[in-house]
Design an enzyme around this catalytic site. Structure first.
Site, PDB file in Angstrom:
ATOM      1  N   GLY A   7       0.796  -1.213   0.000  1.00  0.00           N
ATOM      2  CA  GLY A   7       0.000   0.000   0.000  1.00  0.00           C
ATOM      3  C   GLY A   7       0.833   1.270   0.000  1.00  0.00           C
ATOM      4  CB  ILE A  61      10.325  -0.543 -37.881  1.00  0.00           C
ATOM      5  CG1 ILE A  61       9.996   0.953 -37.851  1.00  0.00           C
ATOM      6  CG2 ILE A  61      11.409  -0.839 -38.925  1.00  0.00           C
ATOM      7  CD1 ILE A  61      11.076   1.832 -37.245  1.00  0.00           C
ATOM      8  CD  GLU A 121      15.263   4.255  -8.726  1.00  0.00           C
ATOM      9  OE1 GLU A 121      15.402   5.372  -8.216  1.00  0.00           O
ATOM     10  OE2 GLU A 121      16.030   3.303  -8.506  1.00  0.00           O
TER      11      GLU A 121
END
Lengths: 258, 390
Positions: free
Chosen positions: B133, B342, B368
């Site tokens: 949490g 591509i 991060e």
């Protein structure tokens, strides 16, 4: 023990290697300059031996232009203790004989117990310099070793070919060359790179080697003609149809591939 | 920038960077598939990375590290980003928050106990902040530390902890409540072999195979007083927040490296893959995708290096790192998507590295600090600056 490693700077094997069509010499400007990759294996042997045997000094010796300083420093970054670079205008375009004479003079100047070389360079691929240097110094040579054992008194090693393995040994001082079968070299680590700048590095001219210059300053082999490699011709296309199997076999047979 | 005699000269750094580039191309890239399929970094590669100095490039030379400055570190991270991200992850926390927090703010005894081992790679340090949490926002953290006669007792559960299965030490965040009922987050150095520490099975992730994460449980783990980073209250947390900001520049740099690789892979493919008689690189719509990739890579690279310079000088330690992290990690997501496009069907096949890049870079927007957290940091600090200037 003093181990001198003969370090040759060559154009990067993986890059495009060109000859200067005016002089017949390797065009060292057009590609990255690196330590010959077989010599790196020799350096690896000398440095790991020194790491395990206190009192061993590893000296990287090269004969090249002043620009080879950076390349020789890489040998110091790998772990060699000091570098000696022989630079002299008179040596520009030196052939195998002259190179061997200068290296022999430099080795006498430095002093050695063991000389380590690659068996042949990846550019010129002459494969003669180690033998010529050993001959000039009148010391035994162990050529093209795949493994080496070294102690204070002698060097032994395995000369491996596709058909035979020769076990060779010689008392020190001696010359040994390693083949491409020899153990992989290490990468210079970050600390080694930083330490390399602080290691002793000498640049010497031939006059400083204590030898009569007149016998050292001219090549013996003369280039009479040089030509670029002809451009590659376009290949043969075998089109997949009912005859393609036969066409392919005929092509392979004609070129003596089957 | 603080250039001490322990700093790395630019001349040496150019060689370090060149050496690393060669190492990555010759030693790491040939193992990319083995790392992905085996879900592990081969031991020989770990040992070579250790010899090279990769576990301690951002730790000071006095502790056996290399001591790169933040700009050099960012350039190094761009190189590291060129291959499997799991490779960098192996030594990421040693150079990152663990090494930085202890070397910058640890007590002398903490430095002596841990830093040399962390810099050499003999010790793997892991960073235990995230909880179920409490992810990017540590204020809702539930892991607690209470004082005991001989130090502290830590209890709680951490989630998605990188390198937890191989860690020797956890830099652990826990909430401490004082007698007056006021609580603050503190940072502790907890050896992984402490009684009460258990590490769960490693998570099955979407990507970055070879980098292991796992839950870590702390069940009344007793640590001595000296385990508190900095030796007094408040030091460790501030240090960690500072290091986190620097870590964001590193993640942004990794994103640029991966984007460059995605572009290079796309270019090589476009130059050989044919539709009809023509290579697809000659189709203008493919060229447009390559151009968009290049714009992303070039702008990301400039942004990362600019953020690193401003971080190093102290001019901007908050907004810049978040801007770089937000932009570059979103950018690499788009560049990776174009790379798959591509490649066409091939881009969906595991034989092609762009398929892995597409999955691996997804994490960069999450850890991060998520992209949302970066936006909050940027926005709130901009307003704070504006209010302060009025």
């Amino acid at each position: 023990m003093k181990i001198v490693v003969l370090v040759k700077e060559v154009p990067d094997t993986w890059g495009e290697r060109l000859l200067d069509l005016e002089t017949g010499l390797a065009d060292r400007v057009s590609s990255e300059r690196v330590i010959d990759e077989i010599v790196e294996r020799g350096l690896e042997f000398a440095i790991s031996f020194a790491e395990q045997n206190d009192g061993t000094e590893v000296i990287a010796l090269s004969m090249a232009s002043e620009e080879a300083t950076g390349t020789l420093r890489k040998a110091l970054a790998m772990g060699a203790d000091r570098g000696v670079l022989i630079v002299d205008e008179a040596l520009h375009g030196a052939d195998i004989t002259l190179t061997a004479q200068v290296l022999a003079a430099a080795l006498e100047h430095i002093g050695f117990d063991l000389i380590v070389s690659g068996d042949q360079s990846t550019d010129g691929a002459g494969g003669v310099v180690p033998s010529a240097v050993a001959e000039l110094l009148d010391i035994p040579q162990l050529p093209r070793l795949a493994t080496v054992d070294l102690n204070e008194k002698e060097v032994t090693g395995a000369h491996v070919t596709d058909r035979i393995t020769l076990s060779l040994s010689a008392p020190l001082p001696a010359m040994m060359s390693v083949s491409e079968r020899f153990a992989e070299p290490r990468f210079p680590n970050f600390k080694g790179i930083m330490a390399a700048k602080k290691k002793p590095f000498e640049v010497l001219g031939i006059a400083e080697l204590g030898k009569d210059i007149s016998v050292l300053d001219r090549p013996r082999s003369i280039m009479t003609e040089i030509a670029g490699k002809p451009p590659r011709e376009s290949g043969v296309k075998v089109i997949a149809d009912e005859n393609s199997g036969r066409d392919l076999a005929e092509f392979l047979k004609k070129n003596q591939l089957i | 920038m603080n250039m001490s005699e322990n700093s790395v000269s630019q001349e040496d750094f150019v060689e370090i960077l060149g050496g690393l580039r060669q190492f990555i191309r010759e030693k790491v890239m040939p193992l990319e598939r083995e790392i992905a399929e085996g879900d592990a970094i081969p031991e020989s590669l770990r040992s070579q990375a250790k010899d090279l100095g990769l576990f301690g490039y951002a730790i000071g030379q006095e502790w056996g590290g290399i001591g790169l400055d933040p700009v050099q570190e960012a350039e190094l991270a761009i190189e590291l980003g060129y291959t499997s991200l799991a490779f960098r992850s192996m030594f990421g926390t040693n150079n990152g928050i663990a090494g930085q927090v202890i070397s910058g703010f640890g007590t002398d005894s903490q430095k002596e106990t841990w830093l040399e081992g962390i810099a050499s790679g003999d010790i793997v340090a892991s960073f235990a902040l995230t909880e179920t949490g409490a992810g990017s926002n540590p204020s809702s953290m539930r892991t607690k530390a209470v004082t005991t006669k001989s130090g502290w007792s830590i209890s709680g559960e951490k989630r998605y902890i990188t390198n937890a299965p191989s860690a020797d030490v956890f830099i652990t965040f826990a909430k401490v409540t004082d007698d007056a009922g006021k609580s603050a987050v503190e940072v502790f150095i907890v050896p992984s072999n402490s009684p009460g520490v258990t590490v769960g099975p490693h998570d099955k992730k979407m990507g970055q195979a070879g980098a292991w994460t796992a839950d870590v449980h702390f069940d009344e783990v007793a640590v001595t007083e000296d385990a508190l980073v900095g030796g007094k209250s408040g030091v460790g947390y501030r240090a960690a927040m500072t290091s986190l900001a620097k870590g964001r520049i590193t993640i942004a740099a990794l994103a640029v490296g991966q984007a460059q690789r995605a572009l290079d892979e796309s270019l090589s493919y476009a130059a050989i893959a044919k539709q009809g008689d023509d290579i697809i690189g000659n189709f203008q719509l493919v060229q447009a995708m390559l151009a968009d990739q290049q714009v992303g890579v070039s702008s990301g690279r400039s942004l990362v290096l600019d953020a690193a310079r401003n971080y190093a000088s102290g001019a901007d330690t908050r907004i810049g790192p978040s801007v770089a992290k937000l932009y570059c990690t979103e950018m690499v997501g788009r560049v990776a998507d174009l790379a798959v496009q591509i490649h066409g069907g091939a881009g969906y096949i595991r034989d092609y590295f762009v398929e892995q890049i597409y999955r691996d870079v997804r994490l960069l927007r999450l850890y991060e600090g998520t992209s949302e957290i970066q936006r909050l940091i940027i926005g709130s600090n901009l307003v704070k600056q504006e209010l302060a200037s009025n």
